[in-house]
Motif scaffolding. Sequence first.
Motif, mmCIF file in Angstrom:
data_model
loop_
_atom_site.group_PDB
_atom_site.id
_atom_site.type_symbol
_atom_site.label_atom_id
_atom_site.label_comp_id
_atom_site.label_asym_id
_atom_site.label_seq_id
_atom_site.Cartn_x
_atom_site.Cartn_y
_atom_site.Cartn_z
ATOM 1 N N SER A 118 -82.007 15.075 -32.557
ATOM 2 C CA SER A 118 -83.636 15.383 -32.333
ATOM 3 C C SER A 118 -83.921 15.994 -30.799
ATOM 4 N N ASN A 119 -82.948 15.968 -29.756
ATOM 5 C CA ASN A 119 -83.414 16.446 -28.476
ATOM 6 C C ASN A 119 -82.239 17.525 -27.967
ATOM 7 N N GLY A 120 -81.417 17.555 -28.831
ATOM 8 C CA GLY A 120 -80.193 18.394 -27.982
ATOM 9 C C GLY A 120 -79.231 17.841 -27.048
ATOM 10 N N THR A 121 -79.278 16.444 -27.094
ATOM 11 C CA THR A 121 -78.262 15.746 -25.999
ATOM 12 C C THR A 121 -77.243 15.270 -26.554
ATOM 13 N N MET A 122 -76.193 14.986 -25.788
ATOM 14 C CA MET A 122 -74.903 14.253 -26.033
ATOM 15 C C MET A 122 -74.498 13.237 -25.450
ATOM 16 N N VAL A 123 -73.593 12.545 -26.065
ATOM 17 C CA VAL A 123 -73.215 11.330 -25.120
ATOM 18 C C VAL A 123 -71.780 11.826 -24.741
ATOM 19 N N PRO A 124 -71.330 12.075 -23.590
ATOM 20 C CA PRO A 124 -70.033 12.820 -23.201
ATOM 21 C C PRO A 124 -69.026 11.964 -23.810
ATOM 22 N N LEU A 125 -67.922 12.532 -24.352
ATOM 23 C CA LEU A 125 -66.732 11.706 -25.008
ATOM 24 C C LEU A 125 -66.064 10.886 -24.211
ATOM 25 N N SER A 126 -66.123 11.126 -22.759
ATOM 26 C CA SER A 126 -65.525 10.331 -21.838
ATOM 27 C C SER A 126 -66.359 8.935 -21.732
ATOM 28 N N MET A 127 -67.568 9.072 -21.737
ATOM 29 C CA MET A 127 -68.412 7.782 -21.716
ATOM 30 C C MET A 127 -68.252 7.051 -23.033
ATOM 31 N N ILE A 128 -67.775 7.623 -24.092
ATOM 32 C CA ILE A 128 -67.850 6.835 -25.466
ATOM 33 C C ILE A 128 -66.250 6.095 -25.097
ATOM 34 N N GLU A 129 -65.464 6.620 -24.309
ATOM 35 C CA GLU A 129 -64.113 6.149 -24.197
ATOM 36 C C GLU A 129 -64.324 4.948 -23.201
ATOM 37 N N LYS A 130 -65.216 4.995 -22.118
ATOM 38 C CA LYS A 130 -65.331 4.089 -21.243
ATOM 39 C C LYS A 130 -66.166 2.842 -21.776
ATOM 40 N N ILE A 131 -67.121 3.180 -22.609
ATOM 41 C CA ILE A 131 -67.898 2.058 -23.256
ATOM 42 C C ILE A 131 -66.745 1.229 -24.197
ATOM 43 N N LYS A 132 -66.107 1.884 -24.795
ATOM 44 C CA LYS A 132 -64.879 1.373 -25.665
ATOM 45 C C LYS A 132 -64.210 0.239 -24.737
ATOM 46 N N GLU A 133 -63.662 0.905 -23.440
ATOM 47 C CA GLU A 133 -62.840 0.150 -22.488
ATOM 48 C C GLU A 133 -63.459 -1.025 -22.027
ATOM 49 N N ASN A 134 -64.898 -0.981 -21.937
ATOM 50 C CA ASN A 134 -65.556 -2.199 -21.149
ATOM 51 C C ASN A 134 -65.954 -3.372 -22.289
ATOM 52 N N ASN A 135 -65.735 -2.855 -23.547
ATOM 53 C CA ASN A 135 -66.176 -3.906 -24.421
ATOM 54 C C ASN A 135 -65.163 -3.972 -25.563
ATOM 55 N N PRO A 136 -64.082 -4.317 -25.288
ATOM 56 C CA PRO A 136 -62.942 -4.724 -26.085
ATOM 57 C C PRO A 136 -63.216 -5.611 -27.431
ATOM 58 N N HIS A 137 -64.197 -6.438 -26.821
ATOM 59 C CA HIS A 137 -64.601 -7.377 -28.118
ATOM 60 C C HIS A 137 -65.400 -6.895 -29.300
ATOM 61 N N ALA A 138 -66.154 -5.781 -28.975
ATOM 62 C CA ALA A 138 -66.823 -5.296 -30.072
ATOM 63 C C ALA A 138 -66.451 -3.827 -30.582
ATOM 64 N N LEU A 139 -67.084 -3.665 -31.968
ATOM 65 C CA LEU A 139 -66.655 -2.474 -32.697
ATOM 66 C C LEU A 139 -67.493 -1.301 -32.004
ATOM 67 N N LEU A 140 -66.980 -0.381 -31.952
ATOM 68 C CA LEU A 140 -67.763 0.554 -31.388
ATOM 69 C C LEU A 140 -68.241 2.079 -32.578
ATOM 70 N N ALA A 141 -69.147 1.976 -33.014
ATOM 71 C CA ALA A 141 -69.759 2.720 -34.132
ATOM 72 C C ALA A 141 -70.384 4.174 -33.744
ATOM 73 N N VAL A 142 -70.067 5.205 -33.634
ATOM 74 C CA VAL A 142 -70.386 6.460 -33.504
ATOM 75 C C VAL A 142 -71.305 7.574 -34.653
ATOM 76 N N ASP A 143 -72.273 7.718 -34.406
ATOM 77 C CA ASP A 143 -73.171 8.631 -35.235
ATOM 78 C C ASP A 143 -72.800 10.208 -34.856
ATOM 79 N N ALA A 144 -71.867 10.862 -35.661
ATOM 80 C CA ALA A 144 -71.583 12.104 -35.175
ATOM 81 C C ALA A 144 -71.914 13.195 -36.123
ATOM 82 N N THR A 145 -73.145 13.093 -36.821
ATOM 83 C CA THR A 145 -73.774 13.766 -37.938
ATOM 84 C C THR A 145 -73.641 15.347 -37.249
ATOM 85 N N SER A 146 -74.170 15.581 -36.293
ATOM 86 C CA SER A 146 -74.303 16.960 -36.017
ATOM 87 C C SER A 146 -73.142 17.507 -34.987
#
Length: 338
Positions: A118-146
């Motif tokens: 909707s606005n042409g932004t992205m979450v850098p892949l390094s940040m996705i990795e960091k979120i995963k590392e910081n939250n080992p208890h949770a599942l990480l779900a990524v909408d990568a539609t575009s």
Amino acid sequence: MNEAFDSGILSRNHRSPEFVQLSAHTQQLLREKLQVPDDYYVFYTSSATECWEIVAQSLTKRKSLHLFNGSFGEKWFTYTSQLISDAEKIVFGINDVPPAICSTDDTEVICVTQSETSNGTMVPLSMIEKIKENNPHALLAVDATSSMAGIYLPFEKADIWFASVQKCFGLPAGMALLICSPRAVEKAFRMNNRRHYNSLILLAEQMKNFQTNHTPNVLAIFLLNRILQQLPDIHLIDIQTWKRAKLWYDFFLSLGKNSNTKLLISNSAVQSGTVIAIQSDVDMVKKIKELALKKQFILGNGYGMWKDTTFRIANFPAIEDLHIEQLKDTLKKIIFTE
Ligand SMILES: *Cc1c(COP(=O)(O)O)cnc(C)c1O
């Protein structure tokens, strides 16, 4: 499409050996060309929207956390809040990298929109990795539609990825892929929610035999198969996408202040590689879209709060270099002539 018709596959039912072979081969191609890990599950669904629902129904008992800065992330949050009791959100700015949060222990799924169309932004892949590392208890779900099939995605860094095929796959609308880690599927089996036709465990049980529990979009699977055969490795596509994205961003920067247009997203660290959003005033946006259409270029409308003051350009792999050059010429002429 002609080949699909001539092959007879469109008349075969979805338990037939012909379908099973097509399905198995398509999955093998996804692993080869997009680097989907061998132990990840691939499911066919109808849309990214359906995938939002599957994540909420089959993988979240109570609590999810949604990080977003635009309309698609917000819609995902809204759908989820109607299905579970404790959907939480963190909204960040369009020029910001999302926070590398540490969620509470009872957070079951963290939901991130990798490319916010909707606005042409992205979450850098390094940040996705960091979120995963910081939250080992949770599942990480990524909408990568575009972004799926447009840029390289490190599937092993998250548990759930999904995308519909009408964006970077360059296919007709009507199907999406849902890609899940073994951990995500195990969680679905622990939750054991079988109440929906598209409950993840029902999908997983059928997918052991490369089958689906309802009749899938066989033509779309066939077309996906043939497109994947033609595609180079995703690493090569990734290089091309980012090269063309940089050229697009440089193009709009080079138009300068006099052009009355600017990039909606100024922070290059969060500019999407696959969707470029341009901001101007209402009249100029209207004029650009109308005159471009006369040259047969359909520009994406602005979306949500940026509906009338932005337009969007798809930087998808199926678009030819020649057409990009023609669109740039057309835009220059429109922007600099009254
Ligand atoms: C297009 C898009 C969707 C919706 O896709 P459907 O196939 O219409 O369900 C969801 N999320 C993002 C990021 C999108 O770009």
